[in-house]
Design an enzyme around this catalytic site. Structure first.
Site, short mmCIF file in Angstrom:
data_model
loop_
_atom_site.label_atom_id
_atom_site.label_comp_id
_atom_site.label_asym_id
_atom_site.label_seq_id
_atom_site.Cartn_x
_atom_site.Cartn_y
_atom_site.Cartn_z
N GLU A 110 -1.52 7.67 -5.53
CA GLU A 110 -1.70 6.96 -6.80
C GLU A 110 -3.08 7.15 -7.40
OE1 GLU A 110 -2.77 2.39 -6.21
OE2 GLU A 110 -0.91 2.88 -5.17
N ASP A 146 5.53 -0.21 -6.39
CA ASP A 146 4.40 -0.58 -7.25
C ASP A 146 3.14 0.14 -6.79
OD1 ASP A 146 3.26 -2.28 -9.40
OD2 ASP A 146 2.07 -3.10 -7.73
N HIS A 153 1.03 -0.07 -10.09
CA HIS A 153 0.17 -1.06 -9.43
C HIS A 153 -0.05 -2.27 -10.34
CE1 HIS A 153 -2.56 -1.07 -5.73
NE2 HIS A 153 -2.53 -2.31 -6.17
N ARG A 186 0.84 -1.18 0.00
CA ARG A 186 0.00 0.00 0.00
C ARG A 186 0.88 1.24 0.00
NH1 ARG A 186 -3.27 -2.64 -1.80
NH2 ARG A 186 -5.39 -3.13 -1.07
#
Length: 380
Positions: free
Chosen positions: A295, A290, A333, A266
């Site tokens: 985001e 990632d 992601h 996260r």
């Protein structure tokens, strides 16, 4: 003949076989999904990469590329359920808007549910179901791939090749063999990382978790000791009030000099500005993300065709700095993104929808909120 020309058909063939396997696996849930055809489901954030598997699993749903937000919640009018992704906004006021439009179920196409106000959903009589696991080892593999790409400067090598630079200066990496990895969070994904690195790379493995697992292949230590001893730190924790911002100025100062830091869990676990300072100082040698703290403003969107004014409306200075740094690798992601994972997500989402529509008892790891239980306890 160029080796890339030879490989291209092989890669395409493998992808085709993976899709065919997915079609066979999904066939068992198509009948179940059609049995729920009287109930209506609205799918938010429908992406091209998942279109085939998701439409096969939920053939009667309404699909939109729109992200769920307060501005788009009205699209769910007349639907019994909404199906959302990790980037959709289901905070309290959005849940209220969905409830006012008759929504009784939120289907999550992911394991995490920190983007949903679960208490508000319970209060408004909306059940929340998730996909608790979908090829978790794909995320483990991605975390290891990020470590190796950063350690061996693979992105820099590719960039150099594109401009005709075949020199070796600045590309020296280290052998992972004999180094120490610290795995923070030892669920299925964290344990997968530990096993890959211990068995495949002969690395020493340390772990930190409030809930220690008997089958973890490393040694559990305190977080401070893990940070001080690890050459690589890999994060695999859910986002909670306790874990939010856990990688900050104070914890970075406790890291071993030259640590590689990886986060595939996260974004808000890591204070990105503090990580940038750590990169400048050398405390962090390389950073693989990632996920990212902001985001939802950036990931899953294409800014390349926007004009300057449009791009500046969503300009993220922190991400711009990260993207300019040679020792940083950011992926949007994508750690979960395999054919196998998409098959599992579609299959379990359709099954969750079927169970809800059939009035079956909701139980198991897929249940985040069972509003029927809340309603029953309120009336007794």
């Amino acid at each position: 003949m160029s080796s890339s020309v030879v490989r291209a058909p092989l890669i395409a063939a493998r992808a085709s076989r993976a899709r065919a396997r997915g079609a066979r696996r999904l066939s068992s849930v198509i009948v179940a999904a059609r049995a729920s055809s009287d109930a209506r489901c609205f799918v938010f954030s429908a992406h091209r990469y998942e279109d085939e598997t998701l439409r096969r699993a939920l053939p009667n749903a309404t699909y939109s590329s729109a992200r769920l937000s307060l501005d788009t919640a009205s699209l769910a009018q007349g639907h019994d359920a909404v199906c959302v992704f990790v980037d959709d906004d289901a905070r309290g006021e959005v849940v209220d808007a969905l409830a006012e439009r008759g929504v009784k179920l939120i289907l999550l196409r992911c394991a995490g549910f920190d983007n949903v106000d679960c208490e508000r959903a319970r209060e408004r009589g909306i059940s929340v179901l998730r996909v608790p696991a979908y090829d978790p080892l794909s995320i483990s593999e991605h975390a290891v791939a990020m470590m190796m790409s950063l350690n061996r400067h693979l992105c820099a090598s590719r960039d150099r090749l594109r401009v005709g630079n075949f020199t070796l200066d600045g590309l020296v990496g280290s052998s992972m063999r004999g180094k120490t990895v610290g795995v923070v969070g030892t669920g299925k994904i964290g344990r997968g990382v530990a096993e890959i690195l211990k068995n495949g790379f002969q690395m020493r493995v340390l772990g930190y978790d409030k809930f220690e697992k008997d089958d973890f292949c490393g040694d559990y230590v305190s977080l401070d000791e893990l940070l001080a001893r690890s050459d690589v730190v890999s994060l695999h924790l859910p986002l909670t009030p306790e874990t939010r911002g856990m990688i900050c100025v104070e914890t970075i100062a406790k890291m071993k000099e030259g640590t590689i830091l990886i986060n595939t869990s996260r974004g808000l676990l890591v204070d990105a500005r503090a990580a940038i300072d750590g990169l400048y100082s050398g405390r962090i040698a390389a950073l693989g993300l990632d996920v990212y703290e902001n985001e939802n403003r950036l990931f899953f969107k294409d800014f390349s065709s926007m004009n300057t004014n449009e791009r500046m409306l969503v300009w993220d200075e922190t991400m711009a700095i990260l993207g300019s740094m040679p020792q940083v690798l950011v992926t949007p992601h994508t750690a979960f993104l395999t054919y196998e994972a998409l098959d599992e997500i579609a299959k379990h989402t359709a099954e969750n929808f079927r169970q809800f529509c059939a009035g079956e008892r909701l139980e198991g790891a897929n249940v985040v909120v069972d509003a029927s239980v809340s309603a029953a306890s309120t009336t007794t």
